[in-house]
Each structure stands twice: as C-alpha cells, then as structure tokens.
Design a protein around this motif. Structure first.
Motif, PDB file in Angstrom:
ATOM      1  N   ALA A  82      47.016  45.480  23.387  1.00 24.40           N
ATOM      2  CA  ALA A  82      47.542  44.287  24.045  1.00 24.40           C
ATOM      3  C   ALA A  82      47.641  44.571  25.535  1.00 24.40           C
ATOM      4  O   ALA A  82      47.762  45.742  25.948  1.00 24.40           O
ATOM      5  CB  ALA A  82      48.905  43.902  23.484  1.00 24.40           C
ATOM      6  N   THR A  83      47.587  43.540  26.340  1.00 27.09           N
ATOM      7  CA  THR A  83      47.662  43.712  27.788  1.00 27.09           C
ATOM      8  C   THR A  83      48.614  42.688  28.394  1.00 27.09           C
ATOM      9  O   THR A  83      48.937  41.668  27.782  1.00 27.09           O
ATOM     10  CB  THR A  83      46.277  43.551  28.453  1.00 27.09           C
ATOM     11  N   ALA A  84      49.054  42.993  29.593  1.00 19.61           N
ATOM     12  CA  ALA A  84      49.867  42.052  30.369  1.00 19.61           C
ATOM     13  C   ALA A  84      49.587  42.319  31.839  1.00 19.61           C
ATOM     14  O   ALA A  84      49.002  43.334  32.203  1.00 19.61           O
ATOM     15  CB  ALA A  84      51.349  42.224  30.059  1.00 19.61           C
ATOM     16  N   GLY A  85      50.034  41.400  32.696  1.00 18.65           N
ATOM     17  CA  GLY A  85      49.875  41.597  34.126  1.00 18.65           C
ATOM     18  C   GLY A  85      48.530  41.139  34.638  1.00 18.65           C
ATOM     19  O   GLY A  85      47.863  40.296  34.042  1.00 18.65           O
ATOM     20  N   ASN A  86      48.119  41.750  35.732  1.00 14.81           N
ATOM     21  CA  ASN A  86      46.904  41.343  36.433  1.00 14.81           C
ATOM     22  C   ASN A  86      45.709  42.138  35.922  1.00 14.81           C
ATOM     23  O   ASN A  86      45.544  43.315  36.250  1.00 14.81           O
ATOM     24  CB  ASN A  86      47.085  41.556  37.938  1.00 14.81           C
ATOM     25  N   ALA A  87      44.852  41.482  35.140  1.00 14.44           N
ATOM     26  CA  ALA A  87      43.688  42.160  34.563  1.00 14.44           C
ATOM     27  C   ALA A  87      42.682  42.598  35.620  1.00 14.44           C
ATOM     28  O   ALA A  87      41.815  43.433  35.341  1.00 14.44           O
ATOM     29  CB  ALA A  87      43.007  41.249  33.545  1.00 14.44           C
ATOM     30  N   SER A  88      42.799  42.057  36.832  1.00 10.71           N
ATOM     31  CA  SER A  88      41.877  42.438  37.908  1.00 10.71           C
ATOM     32  C   SER A  88      42.393  43.614  38.730  1.00 10.71           C
ATOM     33  O   SER A  88      41.663  44.166  39.561  1.00 10.71           O
ATOM     34  CB  SER A  88      41.638  41.237  38.834  1.00 10.71           C
ATOM     35  N   SER A  89      43.642  43.991  38.519  1.00 14.56           N
ATOM     36  CA  SER A  89      44.213  45.085  39.293  1.00 14.56           C
ATOM     37  C   SER A  89      43.590  46.414  38.888  1.00 14.56           C
ATOM     38  O   SER A  89      43.341  46.678  37.705  1.00 14.56           O
ATOM     39  CB  SER A  89      45.730  45.155  39.080  1.00 14.56           C
ATOM     40  N   THR A  90      43.373  47.271  39.858  1.00 14.93           N
ATOM     41  CA  THR A  90      42.861  48.607  39.569  1.00 14.93           C
ATOM     42  C   THR A  90      43.994  49.625  39.441  1.00 14.93           C
ATOM     43  O   THR A  90      43.749  50.824  39.320  1.00 14.93           O
ATOM     44  CB  THR A  90      41.876  49.067  40.662  1.00 14.93           C
ATOM     45  N   THR A  91      45.238  49.151  39.469  1.00 14.55           N
ATOM     46  CA  THR A  91      46.380  49.996  39.138  1.00 14.55           C
ATOM     47  C   THR A  91      46.711  49.748  37.673  1.00 14.55           C
ATOM     48  O   THR A  91      47.110  48.637  37.300  1.00 14.55           O
ATOM     49  CB  THR A  91      47.599  49.677  40.018  1.00 14.55           C
ATOM     50  N   VAL A  92      46.518  50.746  36.848  1.00 12.71           N
ATOM     51  CA  VAL A  92      46.614  50.587  35.402  1.00 12.71           C
ATOM     52  C   VAL A  92      47.799  51.387  34.875  1.00 12.71           C
ATOM     53  O   VAL A  92      47.936  52.582  35.152  1.00 12.71           O
ATOM     54  CB  VAL A  92      45.327  51.058  34.703  1.00 12.71           C
ATOM     55  N   LEU A  93      48.652  50.707  34.112  1.00  8.48           N
ATOM     56  CA  LEU A  93      49.746  51.367  33.412  1.00  8.48           C
ATOM     57  C   LEU A  93      49.380  51.414  31.940  1.00  8.48           C
ATOM     58  O   LEU A  93      49.368  50.398  31.246  1.00  8.48           O
ATOM     59  CB  LEU A  93      51.060  50.600  33.617  1.00  8.48           C
ATOM     60  N   LEU A  94      49.053  52.611  31.454  1.00  8.00           N
ATOM     61  CA  LEU A  94      48.669  52.813  30.057  1.00  8.00           C
ATOM     62  C   LEU A  94      49.889  53.314  29.296  1.00  8.00           C
ATOM     63  O   LEU A  94      50.340  54.443  29.508  1.00  8.00           O
ATOM     64  CB  LEU A  94      47.530  53.829  29.970  1.00  8.00           C
ATOM     65  N   TYR A  95      50.444  52.456  28.422  1.00  6.02           N
ATOM     66  CA  TYR A  95      51.652  52.833  27.684  1.00  6.02           C
ATOM     67  C   TYR A  95      51.298  53.151  26.236  1.00  6.02           C
ATOM     68  O   TYR A  95      50.638  52.366  25.548  1.00  6.02           O
ATOM     69  CB  TYR A  95      52.682  51.709  27.710  1.00  6.02           C
ATOM     70  N   LEU A  96      51.773  54.309  25.766  1.00 10.90           N
ATOM     71  CA  LEU A  96      51.479  54.787  24.421  1.00 10.90           C
ATOM     72  C   LEU A  96      52.763  54.776  23.593  1.00 10.90           C
ATOM     73  O   LEU A  96      53.744  55.425  23.949  1.00 10.90           O
ATOM     74  CB  LEU A  96      50.881  56.189  24.504  1.00 10.90           C
ATOM     75  N   HIS A  97      52.746  54.027  22.515  1.00  7.96           N
ATOM     76  CA  HIS A  97      53.954  53.754  21.741  1.00  7.96           C
ATOM     77  C   HIS A  97      54.354  54.933  20.855  1.00  7.96           C
ATOM     78  O   HIS A  97      53.583  55.874  20.623  1.00  7.96           O
ATOM     79  CB  HIS A  97      53.746  52.504  20.878  1.00  7.96           C
ATOM     80  N   GLY A  98      55.567  54.839  20.331  1.00 11.37           N
ATOM     81  CA  GLY A  98      56.076  55.857  19.430  1.00 11.37           C
ATOM     82  C   GLY A  98      55.766  55.547  17.980  1.00 11.37           C
ATOM     83  O   GLY A  98      54.928  54.687  17.659  1.00 11.37           O
ATOM     84  N   ALA A  99      56.454  56.231  17.057  1.00 12.55           N
ATOM     85  CA  ALA A  99      56.232  56.034  15.629  1.00 12.55           C
ATOM     86  C   ALA A  99      56.783  54.686  15.174  1.00 12.55           C
ATOM     87  O   ALA A  99      57.736  54.157  15.743  1.00 12.55           O
ATOM     88  CB  ALA A  99      56.897  57.156  14.844  1.00 12.55           C
ATOM     89  N   PHE A 100      56.156  54.137  14.150  1.00 11.36           N
ATOM     90  CA  PHE A 100      56.596  52.897  13.505  1.00 11.36           C
ATOM     91  C   PHE A 100      56.672  51.716  14.464  1.00 11.36           C
ATOM     92  O   PHE A 100      57.596  50.908  14.419  1.00 11.36           O
ATOM     93  CB  PHE A 100      57.942  53.103  12.805  1.00 11.36           C
ATOM     94  N   THR A 101      55.678  51.612  15.311  1.00  7.96           N
ATOM     95  CA  THR A 101      55.513  50.422  16.137  1.00  7.96           C
ATOM     96  C   THR A 101      54.047  50.328  16.515  1.00  7.96           C
ATOM     97  O   THR A 101      53.225  51.112  16.026  1.00  7.96           O
ATOM     98  CB  THR A 101      56.437  50.465  17.369  1.00  7.96           C
ATOM     99  N   VAL A 102      53.710  49.364  17.347  1.00  4.05           N
ATOM    100  CA  VAL A 102      52.321  49.135  17.742  1.00  4.05           C
ATOM    101  C   VAL A 102      52.272  48.847  19.236  1.00  4.05           C
ATOM    102  O   VAL A 102      53.304  48.651  19.879  1.00  4.05           O
ATOM    103  CB  VAL A 102      51.704  47.940  16.960  1.00  4.05           C
TER     104      VAL A 102
END
Length: 327
Positions: free
Chosen positions: A21-41
């Motif tokens: 899933a994504t949010a924010g500005n898809a054209s931005s070259t500043t990327v925040l990659l968030y990796l979830h914990g157990a028992f979630t998505v």
C-alpha cells in the motif's frame, strides 16, 4: 499530495505476489519504506500527520508469508527473497528514477528485522541500499546468531516461541506447527483476535500508560475500542491466506542475515540509525536496543515510557525526528 491508496499487488517471478500500500506523493523521490511487524500487513489507513505534512512517498509492503504476499520458495533463503522482493517493488515504483531516490527505511518490532537486513545487505543483492539515508528501528529485535545474550531478556512465552527451544532438533518443525495451531485458535476470527490482543497488550497497561493511551486517542479523534478493533482486523488479514509468515519468524531470527552488525563497512555505516525503545516493553526489551546501538555506527537512542505499543502514542514526534531533513 495524494491520499492513501488501497492495497496493490505486484506480480513477481515464479508466480509469486507482493502486496503493498502507498500514501503521499507518488512522484516524490523521497521514499519512506515501512516494514510491518508480526500479525499485521502493509497498510496506510491511518498515516501520521507528520508524514502527510511532508513531500514523501510512503510505501508499506506486506512481508513474505503474511497477508496477500506469497511466502518465499522453500529453496530460497529469506534474506534473498526479501531483498529481491523489495528491489522489484522499488524498480516497479521508480522504473526510470531509481538512482535518484532518497530512501528512509523503518520497521517496528519484527519489522526491524527486514529493515536491518536491507540496511546491511550487499549492494549486489539490494542495489537500493546505496540510496538509504536513514534507518528507524522501533522496538528492535536483534540477530540472535550474533547476540549471544538475547535469550536472557526474553519472556517465557517468547523463549518457547522464537527462543532457543524453538530451534531444537528433531522437534523444530513439530514445535512450530504446534505453536501455529495454538495461535490459530486464538485469532480464528476478528473477535477472537481482539480478545487475544486485549489480554496480550491492552489489559497489561499500567495506570500511567492507560492515561497516555486515552490522551492519544482524544488528540487523534479515535473512539474507545477503535484501535483494538483495527489491530484485530489486521491480525485476521495477516493470516487469512497463509500462516507461513508466522512459521518463518523463529528461523529468520536465528538465521544469517548476510552481515554482522558490528562489522559493516564504512559505506553501509553511512546512514544514521535511530533506535526507539519503551522502558516497559517486554516483547522487545531495552537491552536488545542497547545491543544494536553498541554494534551499529552512527546511532541514536530515543527512550519512551510504556509497554510494547508505547511508541504508538509518540509516532508524530518520532517521525518528526527521523524525517527532520525532509521538507
């Protein structure tokens, strides 16, 4: 700035699928990659106001074996599958500008494991590692292969589920299947998952944390019980397709992540590493964060009050510090 998007699916080689899933500005070259914990998505239904105020592309993949993301093939090490999946995702999102991105990698609880794997991965396995400028580890887990004292800080339940006993042969697979069976009974429905989470997390809060939780809900306009229900719904989503993500946890924690935390080269050690821990967190004890702070270079520790979800009440503040250099 674009709003959050519903779950997308990326077709991978070998017939596998990566959900994200994504949010924010898809054209931005500043990327925040968030990796979830157990028992979630990976989901973006409730994004911190700090993140939405900045010009970032917030990307939340679902990890292998959880939700709608396929597990790794049995013949492929988890590390190789993770680095391959994340490379494919970023290639897909930035087919022409991959070399231009600034990558911030963050993870919470078990998600700190893939975050660290990407941070320390050889660049031939994860070329986007060269683009990492910062790493955020919240409620950190450590590489048990090198952290020899990890088990002395575990709860008894974690000692059996992912600690030394979980690796005993010839009972390893039988034990994993038994633990999976027990957990599946506890989270078989959203209602059961909510009951389990209340007993595991919310009912264990002391008076001070209960008050802080209430203040956080009021500040963010969250109704009583809404957080518990949302967590429970994500638990159900995370295991609706497969339990392989859960079954892999112990072996991943004990496996070779491809590097030693105290032996990273100068280039890998260039990004800053922000470590956040809660004083009352028994699932990811403070001693584990201290081990990582002593092993990695260029680190900073932020210590908060509360239990395993104590960081939740301070997420705007944490994101603000982590993304301080982002407009």
């Amino acid at each position: 700035m674009n709003a959050s998007a519903p779950e997308s699916k990326l077709a991978l080689p070998g017939g596998r699928t990566l959900a994200y899933a994504t949010a924010g500005n898809a054209s931005s070259t500043t990327v925040l990659l968030y990796l979830h914990g157990a028992f979630t998505v990976g989901e973006t239904s409730r994004v911190s106001r700090t993140i939405t105020s900045k010009d970032v592309h917030h990307v939340c993949p679902t990890l292998p074996g959880w939700g709608n993301t396929s597990p790794p093939p049995p013949s492929t090490p988890y590390v190789d599958r993770l680095t391959g999946d994340m490379t494919a995702l970023l290639d897909h999102l930035y087919p022409e500008r991959g070399r231009d991105i600034k990558l911030y990698v963050a993870g919470g609880s078990f998600g700190t494991v893939p975050a660290q794997i990407l941070y320390g991965a050889p660049y031939d396995k994860f070329p986007y590692g060269r683009r990492i400028v910062g790493v955020l580890l919240m409620g950190s887990l450590t590489p048990f292969r090198y952290h020899k004292d990890y088990a002395t800080h575990m709860t008894w339940s974690n000692y059996f589920m992912v600690g030394p006993i979980s690796q005993w042969l010839p009972f390893k697979r039988v034990f994993v299947d038994l633990v999976t069976f027990v957990m599946a009974k506890k989270v078989s429905t959203v209602e059961n998952a909510e009951q389990f989470l209340r007993g595991f997390l919310f009912d264990k809060m002391d008076a001070a944390e209960r008050e802080e939780f209430a203040q956080w809900r009021a500040k963010n306009g969250i109704a009583e019980g809404e957080t518990e229900r949302r967590f429970a719904e994500n638990v159900a989503r995370s295991v609706a397709t497969s339990w392989e993500g859960f079954k892999l946890m112990s072996s991943v924690l004990h496996s070779d992540w491809g590097f030693r935390p105290d032996a990273l080269d100068e280039e890998h050690s260039r990004p800053f590493v922000m470590l956040v821990t809660s004083l009352g967190d028994k699932e990811a004890p403070q001693a584990w964060t201290e081990y990582l702070a002593a092993s990695y270079q260029n680190t900073k520790i932020k210590t908060l009050r509360g239990g395993h979800i104590g960081i939740l009440y301070h997420m705007d503040e944490v994101w603000g510090e982590f993304l301080a250099g982002v407009e």
